[in-house]
Design a protein around this motif. Structure first.
Motif, PDB file in Angstrom:
ATOM      1  N   ARG A 121       0.839  -1.204   0.000  1.00  0.00           N
ATOM      2  CA  ARG A 121       0.000   0.000   0.000  1.00  0.00           C
ATOM      3  C   ARG A 121       0.872   1.252   0.000  1.00  0.00           C
ATOM      4  N   LEU A 122       1.911   1.264   0.825  1.00  0.00           N
ATOM      5  CA  LEU A 122       2.798   2.433   0.875  1.00  0.00           C
ATOM      6  C   LEU A 122       3.539   2.617  -0.440  1.00  0.00           C
ATOM      7  N   ASP A 123       3.904   1.519  -1.077  1.00  0.00           N
ATOM      8  CA  ASP A 123       4.600   1.637  -2.359  1.00  0.00           C
ATOM      9  C   ASP A 123       3.662   2.218  -3.416  1.00  0.00           C
ATOM     10  N   ALA A 124       2.397   1.797  -3.379  1.00  0.00           N
ATOM     11  CA  ALA A 124       1.419   2.304  -4.344  1.00  0.00           C
ATOM     12  C   ALA A 124       0.990   3.729  -4.016  1.00  0.00           C
ATOM     13  N   ARG A 125       0.907   4.060  -2.730  1.00  0.00           N
ATOM     14  CA  ARG A 125       0.441   5.382  -2.287  1.00  0.00           C
ATOM     15  C   ARG A 125       1.282   5.808  -1.088  1.00  0.00           C
ATOM     16  N   PRO A 126       2.463   6.376  -1.338  1.00  0.00           N
ATOM     17  CA  PRO A 126       3.384   6.704  -0.247  1.00  0.00           C
ATOM     18  C   PRO A 126       2.844   7.720   0.760  1.00  0.00           C
ATOM     19  N   ILE A 127       1.734   8.380   0.430  1.00  0.00           N
ATOM     20  CA  ILE A 127       1.157   9.343   1.366  1.00  0.00           C
ATOM     21  C   ILE A 127       0.072   8.721   2.235  1.00  0.00           C
ATOM     22  N   ALA A 128      -0.148   7.413   2.111  1.00  0.00           N
ATOM     23  CA  ALA A 128      -1.197   6.737   2.883  1.00  0.00           C
ATOM     24  C   ALA A 128      -0.973   6.950   4.376  1.00  0.00           C
ATOM     25  N   THR A 129      -2.079   7.205   5.088  1.00  0.00           N
ATOM     26  CA  THR A 129      -2.002   7.414   6.535  1.00  0.00           C
ATOM     27  C   THR A 129      -2.779   6.347   7.302  1.00  0.00           C
ATOM     28  N   MET A 130      -3.467   5.467   6.570  1.00  0.00           N
ATOM     29  CA  MET A 130      -4.267   4.430   7.219  1.00  0.00           C
ATOM     30  C   MET A 130      -4.047   3.096   6.528  1.00  0.00           C
ATOM     31  N   THR A 131      -4.250   2.023   7.294  1.00  0.00           N
ATOM     32  CA  THR A 131      -4.253   0.698   6.681  1.00  0.00           C
ATOM     33  C   THR A 131      -5.440   0.642   5.720  1.00  0.00           C
ATOM     34  N   LEU A 132      -5.412  -0.310   4.827  1.00  0.00           N
ATOM     35  CA  LEU A 132      -6.505  -0.449   3.866  1.00  0.00           C
ATOM     36  C   LEU A 132      -7.834  -0.655   4.590  1.00  0.00           C
ATOM     37  N   GLU A 133      -7.817  -1.469   5.623  1.00  0.00           N
ATOM     38  CA  GLU A 133      -9.049  -1.751   6.375  1.00  0.00           C
ATOM     39  C   GLU A 133      -9.582  -0.488   7.043  1.00  0.00           C
ATOM     40  N   ALA A 134      -8.704   0.287   7.679  1.00  0.00           N
ATOM     41  CA  ALA A 134      -9.129   1.521   8.337  1.00  0.00           C
ATOM     42  C   ALA A 134      -9.635   2.531   7.304  1.00  0.00           C
ATOM     43  N   GLN A 135      -8.978   2.591   6.144  1.00  0.00           N
ATOM     44  CA  GLN A 135      -9.411   3.500   5.076  1.00  0.00           C
ATOM     45  C   GLN A 135     -10.804   3.117   4.587  1.00  0.00           C
ATOM     46  N   GLU A 136     -11.036   1.819   4.406  1.00  0.00           N
ATOM     47  CA  GLU A 136     -12.355   1.364   3.948  1.00  0.00           C
ATOM     48  C   GLU A 136     -13.427   1.700   4.975  1.00  0.00           C
ATOM     49  N   ARG A 137     -13.141   1.495   6.275  1.00  0.00           N
ATOM     50  CA  ARG A 137     -14.105   1.868   7.321  1.00  0.00           C
ATOM     51  C   ARG A 137     -14.383   3.366   7.285  1.00  0.00           C
ATOM     52  N   HIS A 138     -13.323   4.142   7.138  1.00  0.00           N
ATOM     53  CA  HIS A 138     -13.446   5.597   7.077  1.00  0.00           C
ATOM     54  C   HIS A 138     -14.331   6.022   5.900  1.00  0.00           C
ATOM     55  N   GLU A 139     -14.107   5.422   4.739  1.00  0.00           N
ATOM     56  CA  GLU A 139     -14.898   5.767   3.552  1.00  0.00           C
ATOM     57  C   GLU A 139     -16.350   5.336   3.698  1.00  0.00           C
ATOM     58  N   ARG A 140     -16.591   4.191   4.341  1.00  0.00           N
ATOM     59  CA  ARG A 140     -17.981   3.769   4.590  1.00  0.00           C
ATOM     60  C   ARG A 140     -18.687   4.767   5.510  1.00  0.00           C
ATOM     61  N   GLN A 141     -17.972   5.209   6.553  1.00  0.00           N
ATOM     62  CA  GLN A 141     -18.563   6.192   7.470  1.00  0.00           C
ATOM     63  C   GLN A 141     -18.847   7.514   6.751  1.00  0.00           C
ATOM     64  N   GLU A 142     -17.935   7.937   5.881  1.00  0.00           N
ATOM     65  CA  GLU A 142     -18.172   9.165   5.108  1.00  0.00           C
ATOM     66  C   GLU A 142     -19.406   9.019   4.226  1.00  0.00           C
ATOM     67  N   LYS A 143     -19.535   7.853   3.586  1.00  0.00           N
ATOM     68  CA  LYS A 143     -20.694   7.620   2.714  1.00  0.00           C
ATOM     69  C   LYS A 143     -21.987   7.646   3.522  1.00  0.00           C
ATOM     70  N   ILE A 144     -21.989   7.024   4.686  1.00  0.00           N
ATOM     71  CA  ILE A 144     -23.173   7.030   5.540  1.00  0.00           C
ATOM     72  C   ILE A 144     -23.499   8.463   5.951  1.00  0.00           C
ATOM     73  N   SER A 145     -22.478   9.237   6.305  1.00  0.00           N
ATOM     74  CA  SER A 145     -22.693  10.633   6.705  1.00  0.00           C
ATOM     75  C   SER A 145     -23.270  11.449   5.558  1.00  0.00           C
ATOM     76  N   ARG A 146     -22.774  11.227   4.341  1.00  0.00           N
ATOM     77  CA  ARG A 146     -23.264  11.983   3.176  1.00  0.00           C
ATOM     78  C   ARG A 146     -24.688  11.592   2.847  1.00  0.00           C
ATOM     79  N   ASP A 147     -25.017  10.314   3.050  1.00  0.00           N
ATOM     80  CA  ASP A 147     -26.362   9.834   2.685  1.00  0.00           C
ATOM     81  C   ASP A 147     -27.429  10.296   3.680  1.00  0.00           C
ATOM     82  N   ASP A 148     -27.032  10.701   4.878  1.00  0.00           N
ATOM     83  CA  ASP A 148     -28.022  11.127   5.884  1.00  0.00           C
ATOM     84  C   ASP A 148     -28.627  12.472   5.575  1.00  0.00           C
TER      85      ASP A 148
END
Length: 148
Positions: A121-148
């Motif tokens: 992940r770091l090699d593909a995106r050296p600016i990554a600040t979260m693990t893939l799993e944490a990023q996916e959770r974060h994006e799901r929460q953002e989507k839920i927030s936007r949909d409300d």
């Protein structure tokens, strides 16, 4: 780390030619840190060079085309180019933040869980600040927030 210090290519470890971080070595050892530092610095230099090229062309080319269609096309092209440069300006801020994390010993670790971010992940995106799993959770929460 300040902007001018972030551009230095002198790091902590000498990298052998062709070096790639491996899961077989200690996570975020000096060679891995130097590898990612160089990737980030080179990426930043590339973005800045592109921005300078855009500015040079923008200053050299007339923005007033005699034909209305040509003018509209040119303005659209420049609008797209300037939006791209704005996104890249924001990307430079993320690159600088990643370089700061390297200096502070926090690079490569998830800002949410504290777990190591995979080398792939770091090699593909050296600016990554979260693990893939944490990023996916974060994006799901953002989507839920936007949909409300």
């Amino acid at each position: 780390m300040s902007g001018e210090n972030a551009d230095r290519n002198v790091g902590i470890a000498n990298l052998p030619e062709g070096y790639r971080p491996s899961a077989d070595e200690e996570f975020m050892n000096p060679m891995q840190l130097e590898y990612f530092r160089r990737r980030l610095v080179d990426w930043k230099k590339e973005i800045l060079a592109e921005a300078e090229g855009t500015l040079a062309v923008l200053q050299a080319e007339p923005l007033r085309e005699p034909d209305m269609n040509d003018r509209a096309s040119s303005e659209t092209d420049w609008s797209i180019e300037l939006r791209t440069r704005d996104r890249q300006r924001k990307l430079i801020a993320k690159i600088d933040a990643a370089l700061r994390r390297i200096d502070e010993g926090e690079y490569g670790y998830c800002e949410v869980t504290g777990e190591p971010i995979s080398l792939g992940r770091l090699d593909a995106r050296p600016i990554a600040t979260m693990t893939l799993e944490a990023q996916e959770r974060h994006e799901r929460q953002e989507k839920i927030s936007r949909d409300d």
